[in-house]
Design a protein around this motif. Sequence first.
Motif, PDB file in Angstrom:
ATOM      1  N   LEU A   1      -3.377  39.207  11.116  1.00  0.00           N
ATOM      2  CA  LEU A   1      -3.013  37.954  10.465  1.00  0.00           C
ATOM      3  C   LEU A   1      -1.601  38.045   9.904  1.00  0.00           C
ATOM      4  O   LEU A   1      -0.820  37.091  10.004  1.00  0.00           O
ATOM      5  CB  LEU A   1      -4.022  37.656   9.356  1.00  0.00           C
ATOM      6  N   GLN A   2      -1.262  39.181   9.318  1.00  0.00           N
ATOM      7  CA  GLN A   2       0.077  39.362   8.760  1.00  0.00           C
ATOM      8  C   GLN A   2       1.146  39.273   9.849  1.00  0.00           C
ATOM      9  O   GLN A   2       2.189  38.647   9.655  1.00  0.00           O
ATOM     10  CB  GLN A   2       0.167  40.716   8.053  1.00  0.00           C
ATOM     11  N   GLU A   3       0.906  39.897  10.991  1.00  0.00           N
ATOM     12  CA  GLU A   3       1.879  39.841  12.079  1.00  0.00           C
ATOM     13  C   GLU A   3       2.012  38.421  12.624  1.00  0.00           C
ATOM     14  O   GLU A   3       3.114  37.994  12.988  1.00  0.00           O
ATOM     15  CB  GLU A   3       1.481  40.803  13.193  1.00  0.00           C
TER      16      GLU A   3
ATOM     17  N   LEU B   1     -10.601  37.381  13.887  1.00  0.00           N
ATOM     18  CA  LEU B   1      -9.153  37.360  13.700  1.00  0.00           C
ATOM     19  C   LEU B   1      -8.532  36.166  14.415  1.00  0.00           C
ATOM     20  O   LEU B   1      -7.651  35.488  13.859  1.00  0.00           O
ATOM     21  CB  LEU B   1      -8.514  38.653  14.208  1.00  0.00           C
ATOM     22  N   ALA B   2      -8.990  35.892  15.626  1.00  0.00           N
ATOM     23  CA  ALA B   2      -8.470  34.738  16.363  1.00  0.00           C
ATOM     24  C   ALA B   2      -8.707  33.449  15.581  1.00  0.00           C
ATOM     25  O   ALA B   2      -7.827  32.579  15.503  1.00  0.00           O
ATOM     26  CB  ALA B   2      -9.130  34.657  17.739  1.00  0.00           C
TER      27      ALA B   2
ATOM     28  N   GLU C   1      -6.598  29.119  12.061  1.00  0.00           N
ATOM     29  CA  GLU C   1      -6.671  28.348  10.819  1.00  0.00           C
ATOM     30  C   GLU C   1      -5.386  28.486  10.015  1.00  0.00           C
ATOM     31  O   GLU C   1      -4.925  27.522   9.395  1.00  0.00           O
ATOM     32  CB  GLU C   1      -7.879  28.809  10.003  1.00  0.00           C
ATOM     33  N   LEU C   2      -4.803  29.672   9.998  1.00  0.00           N
ATOM     34  CA  LEU C   2      -3.569  29.906   9.248  1.00  0.00           C
ATOM     35  C   LEU C   2      -2.422  29.051   9.776  1.00  0.00           C
ATOM     36  O   LEU C   2      -1.686  28.423   8.997  1.00  0.00           O
ATOM     37  CB  LEU C   2      -3.177  31.383   9.338  1.00  0.00           C
ATOM     38  N   LEU C   3      -2.264  29.015  11.093  1.00  0.00           N
ATOM     39  CA  LEU C   3      -1.114  28.322  11.687  1.00  0.00           C
ATOM     40  C   LEU C   3      -1.348  26.833  11.900  1.00  0.00           C
ATOM     41  O   LEU C   3      -0.404  26.094  12.154  1.00  0.00           O
ATOM     42  CB  LEU C   3      -0.740  29.002  13.013  1.00  0.00           C
TER      43      LEU C   3
ATOM     44  N   LEU D   1     -14.223  30.460  21.605  1.00  0.00           N
ATOM     45  CA  LEU D   1     -12.811  30.620  21.253  1.00  0.00           C
ATOM     46  C   LEU D   1     -12.372  29.457  20.370  1.00  0.00           C
ATOM     47  O   LEU D   1     -12.678  28.298  20.659  1.00  0.00           O
ATOM     48  CB  LEU D   1     -11.954  30.663  22.517  1.00  0.00           C
ATOM     49  N   PRO D   2     -11.653  29.739  19.278  1.00  0.00           N
ATOM     50  CA  PRO D   2     -11.267  28.674  18.335  1.00  0.00           C
ATOM     51  C   PRO D   2     -10.297  27.676  18.957  1.00  0.00           C
ATOM     52  O   PRO D   2      -9.624  27.977  19.945  1.00  0.00           O
ATOM     53  CB  PRO D   2     -10.626  29.441  17.177  1.00  0.00           C
ATOM     54  N   PRO D   3     -10.194  26.475  18.380  1.00  0.00           N
ATOM     55  CA  PRO D   3      -9.368  25.402  18.948  1.00  0.00           C
ATOM     56  C   PRO D   3      -7.905  25.765  19.152  1.00  0.00           C
ATOM     57  O   PRO D   3      -7.255  25.223  20.042  1.00  0.00           O
ATOM     58  CB  PRO D   3      -9.519  24.273  17.924  1.00  0.00           C
ATOM     59  N   GLY D   4      -7.357  26.665  18.338  1.00  0.00           N
ATOM     60  CA  GLY D   4      -5.942  27.002  18.473  1.00  0.00           C
ATOM     61  C   GLY D   4      -5.609  27.829  19.697  1.00  0.00           C
ATOM     62  O   GLY D   4      -4.430  27.988  20.043  1.00  0.00           O
ATOM     63  N   ILE D   5      -6.609  28.388  20.366  1.00  0.00           N
ATOM     64  CA  ILE D   5      -6.359  29.228  21.537  1.00  0.00           C
ATOM     65  C   ILE D   5      -6.118  28.323  22.749  1.00  0.00           C
ATOM     66  O   ILE D   5      -7.042  27.818  23.368  1.00  0.00           O
ATOM     67  CB  ILE D   5      -7.520  30.199  21.809  1.00  0.00           C
ATOM     68  N   ALA D   6      -4.837  28.139  23.067  1.00  0.00           N
ATOM     69  CA  ALA D   6      -4.476  27.249  24.173  1.00  0.00           C
ATOM     70  C   ALA D   6      -4.513  27.963  25.519  1.00  0.00           C
ATOM     71  O   ALA D   6      -4.714  27.327  26.560  1.00  0.00           O
ATOM     72  CB  ALA D   6      -3.084  26.665  23.937  1.00  0.00           C
TER      73      ALA D   6
END
Length: 239
Positions: free
Chosen positions: A11-13, A42-43, A48-50, A77-82
């Motif tokens: 997450l930090q990276e 983590l994914a 969620e972070l971005l 896979l979460p929604p942000g994974i394009a």
Amino acid sequence: MTRLLVSVRSLQEARQAAEAGVELIDLKEPRRGALGRVNLDLATAVSELLGPAARLSMALGELVDWSDDDWNELERLPPGIAFAKIGLAGCAAFGDWQAKWRRAIKRLPEHTAPVAVVYADWRQAAAPEPAEILALAALNGCRALLVDTWSKDRGDVFCHLDDEALSRLFQEAKESRLTTVLAGSLRLETIDTALNCKPDYIAVRGAVCRDARDGDLCPEKLSAWVKRSGAASNRNLKG
């Protein structure tokens, strides 16, 4: 214009890469191989972070290593994974790899586009030939083509495929409307050669780490790549 992709393992990276202005952030655990998968938690946390505007890429390991849990995880896979990358190392020895690959692609959620992975060192990886993968990519619904190296201790991508061969491969991929990504131990010293191949993205991990590719991101190296890739892309565009 060629853009920059950076692989992160925490997450930090991910936060570092986003704040540095990286265009496409890729989730990968380098300690698990060329396309080592990060865990799903983590994914989800990075997504969620971005936020919803972020488009992330995620490595899913090698198809031949999948367990039943791996298959079940695809649909979550979460929604942000394009984009999702599935490696084909070891598949050349199996006659049913094409059907298994299609099955994996069909299990991906609608918001995640499959990426066809070509290993420049495909013989060492016991992977299918690049031309065979490219021929099937668009037919299987892939939206992108990644050229990478399977082994990280046998030289960079140009040790296995020269820039002319890579340029032809990317041109053919673009004719099939695939986004193109060039990876494989790229260095700042080879960025102009990489850009001359005209990929849509150049992708790095080890080049932006303090030490080995499984070490921490180095802010100075990350900044240098963001600046250098942007300047080189703009110069290439004008040329």
